[in-house]
Design a protein around this motif. Structure first.
Motif, mmCIF file in Angstrom:
data_model
loop_
_atom_site.group_PDB
_atom_site.id
_atom_site.type_symbol
_atom_site.label_atom_id
_atom_site.label_comp_id
_atom_site.label_asym_id
_atom_site.label_seq_id
_atom_site.Cartn_x
_atom_site.Cartn_y
_atom_site.Cartn_z
ATOM 1 N N GLN A 19 0.831 -1.205 0.000
ATOM 2 C CA GLN A 19 0.000 0.000 0.000
ATOM 3 C C GLN A 19 0.869 1.259 0.000
ATOM 4 O O GLN A 19 0.596 2.214 -0.735
ATOM 5 C CB GLN A 19 -0.940 0.017 1.209
ATOM 6 N N GLU A 20 1.912 1.258 0.819
ATOM 7 C CA GLU A 20 2.792 2.423 0.874
ATOM 8 C C GLU A 20 3.564 2.582 -0.435
ATOM 9 O O GLU A 20 3.769 3.703 -0.908
ATOM 10 C CB GLU A 20 3.736 2.322 2.061
ATOM 11 N N GLU A 25 4.865 8.654 -4.607
ATOM 12 C CA GLU A 25 4.908 9.403 -5.866
ATOM 13 C C GLU A 25 5.847 8.696 -6.852
ATOM 14 O O GLU A 25 7.007 8.456 -6.533
ATOM 15 C CB GLU A 25 5.411 10.817 -5.584
ATOM 16 N N PRO A 26 5.355 8.347 -8.039
ATOM 17 C CA PRO A 26 6.233 7.698 -9.010
ATOM 18 C C PRO A 26 7.144 8.721 -9.690
ATOM 19 O O PRO A 26 6.786 9.891 -9.765
ATOM 20 C CB PRO A 26 5.261 7.078 -10.011
ATOM 21 N N PRO A 27 8.292 8.326 -10.198
ATOM 22 C CA PRO A 27 8.805 6.963 -10.134
ATOM 23 C C PRO A 27 9.308 6.653 -8.731
ATOM 24 O O PRO A 27 9.815 7.529 -8.030
ATOM 25 C CB PRO A 27 9.952 6.967 -11.138
ATOM 26 N N CYS A 28 9.153 5.436 -8.312
ATOM 27 C CA CYS A 28 9.619 5.027 -6.991
ATOM 28 C C CYS A 28 10.096 3.575 -7.049
ATOM 29 O O CYS A 28 9.800 2.839 -7.985
ATOM 30 C CB CYS A 28 8.548 5.225 -5.934
ATOM 31 N N PHE A 29 10.820 3.204 -6.017
ATOM 32 C CA PHE A 29 11.441 1.884 -5.951
ATOM 33 C C PHE A 29 11.224 1.309 -4.562
ATOM 34 O O PHE A 29 11.180 2.043 -3.571
ATOM 35 C CB PHE A 29 12.953 2.014 -6.222
ATOM 36 N N ALA A 30 11.095 0.003 -4.486
ATOM 37 C CA ALA A 30 10.987 -0.678 -3.197
ATOM 38 C C ALA A 30 11.818 -1.953 -3.232
ATOM 39 O O ALA A 30 11.910 -2.628 -4.253
ATOM 40 C CB ALA A 30 9.530 -1.019 -2.885
ATOM 41 N N LEU A 31 12.421 -2.249 -2.116
ATOM 42 C CA LEU A 31 13.190 -3.472 -1.927
ATOM 43 C C LEU A 31 12.538 -4.194 -0.762
ATOM 44 O O LEU A 31 12.339 -3.597 0.303
ATOM 45 C CB LEU A 31 14.641 -3.122 -1.600
ATOM 46 N N MET A 43 12.721 -9.170 -3.386
ATOM 47 C CA MET A 43 11.890 -8.517 -4.387
ATOM 48 C C MET A 43 12.439 -7.129 -4.660
ATOM 49 O O MET A 43 12.757 -6.383 -3.729
ATOM 50 C CB MET A 43 10.458 -8.407 -3.877
ATOM 51 N N LEU A 44 12.560 -6.784 -5.930
ATOM 52 C CA LEU A 44 12.883 -5.440 -6.374
ATOM 53 C C LEU A 44 11.654 -4.933 -7.115
ATOM 54 O O LEU A 44 11.201 -5.576 -8.069
ATOM 55 C CB LEU A 44 14.082 -5.444 -7.318
ATOM 56 N N ALA A 45 11.107 -3.813 -6.679
ATOM 57 C CA ALA A 45 9.885 -3.299 -7.298
ATOM 58 C C ALA A 45 10.119 -1.869 -7.774
ATOM 59 O O ALA A 45 10.628 -1.032 -7.038
ATOM 60 C CB ALA A 45 8.725 -3.344 -6.308
ATOM 61 N N LEU A 46 9.740 -1.616 -9.000
ATOM 62 C CA LEU A 46 9.893 -0.303 -9.610
ATOM 63 C C LEU A 46 8.530 0.142 -10.115
ATOM 64 O O LEU A 46 7.859 -0.601 -10.829
ATOM 65 C CB LEU A 46 10.881 -0.387 -10.783
ATOM 66 N N ARG A 47 8.116 1.337 -9.704
ATOM 67 C CA ARG A 47 6.844 1.894 -10.182
ATOM 68 C C ARG A 47 7.172 3.066 -11.085
ATOM 69 O O ARG A 47 7.842 4.011 -10.674
ATOM 70 C CB ARG A 47 5.964 2.331 -9.022
ATOM 71 N N LEU A 48 6.702 2.991 -12.299
ATOM 72 C CA LEU A 48 7.042 3.966 -13.318
ATOM 73 C C LEU A 48 6.160 5.207 -13.235
ATOM 74 O O LEU A 48 5.052 5.157 -12.708
ATOM 75 C CB LEU A 48 6.921 3.327 -14.699
ATOM 76 N N ASP A 49 6.679 6.296 -13.784
ATOM 77 C CA ASP A 49 5.964 7.566 -13.729
ATOM 78 C C ASP A 49 5.181 7.876 -14.998
ATOM 79 O O ASP A 49 4.570 8.929 -15.098
ATOM 80 C CB ASP A 49 6.937 8.705 -13.433
ATOM 81 N N GLN A 50 5.200 6.978 -15.959
ATOM 82 C CA GLN A 50 4.436 7.170 -17.181
ATOM 83 C C GLN A 50 4.076 5.817 -17.764
ATOM 84 O O GLN A 50 4.699 4.808 -17.450
ATOM 85 C CB GLN A 50 5.220 8.004 -18.191
ATOM 86 N N GLU A 51 3.048 5.810 -18.593
ATOM 87 C CA GLU A 51 2.618 4.546 -19.183
ATOM 88 C C GLU A 51 3.642 4.051 -20.189
ATOM 89 O O GLU A 51 4.138 4.802 -21.018
ATOM 90 C CB GLU A 51 1.266 4.715 -19.871
ATOM 91 N N MET A 52 3.958 2.790 -20.078
ATOM 92 C CA MET A 52 4.917 2.163 -20.976
ATOM 93 C C MET A 52 4.166 1.558 -22.163
ATOM 94 O O MET A 52 3.187 0.837 -21.970
ATOM 95 C CB MET A 52 5.665 1.053 -20.234
#
Length: 129
Positions: A19-20, A25-31, A43-52
């Motif tokens: 949830q967090e 705010e994208p782009p953001c990363f989580a480990l 797990m490596l997670a990347l949330r993009l700031d624009q549609e791919m």
């Protein structure tokens, strides 16, 4: 008779963690950690700031890493390159105990997951060495 595709196992991620991550705010990363068949994996997670674009998503991504430092500091540099789209750079403090726990799990088991999320698509790659 057509072959039955293998079922993908359920992945379990901490709800508050996800949830967090999704609220950031994208782009953001989580480990973090994800469970697959009751086994913890990194797990490596990347949330993009624009549609791919779909053509880019279908092509996957390139991943690189390096450790940089001096006697005063050390930083882990991760690179997620989506050819024809964007490159995202992440810096991580490898002295953080939580980071060390996740990285140790990834190195010891050789199993980890990449999550790359954008507005409409979710790319999921399970990696096993």
């Amino acid at each position: 008779m057509s072959p039955v595709p293998p079922l993908r196992p359920a992945l379990v991620v901490n709800r508050l963690f996800m949830q967090e991550f999704l609220a950031a705010e994208p782009p953001c990363f989580a480990l973090g950690m994800v469970e697959e068949r009751q086994q913890p994996c990194g797990m490596l997670a990347l949330r993009l700031d624009q549609e791919m674009p779909g053509t880019v998503a279908d092509g996957g991504f390139e991943f690189g890493h390096a450790l940089f430092g001096t006697t005063a500091f050390v930083v882990l540099h991760l690179v997620f390159a989506f050819p024809g789209f964007q490159t995202y750079n992440v810096l991580i403090n490898p002295h953080n105990p939580l980071v060390q726990a996740v990285l140790r799990t990834m190195l010891d088991d050789g199993d980890y997951f990449f999550f790359a999320l954008n507005w409409l698509r979710v790319l999921l790659s399970g990696v096993t060495s």
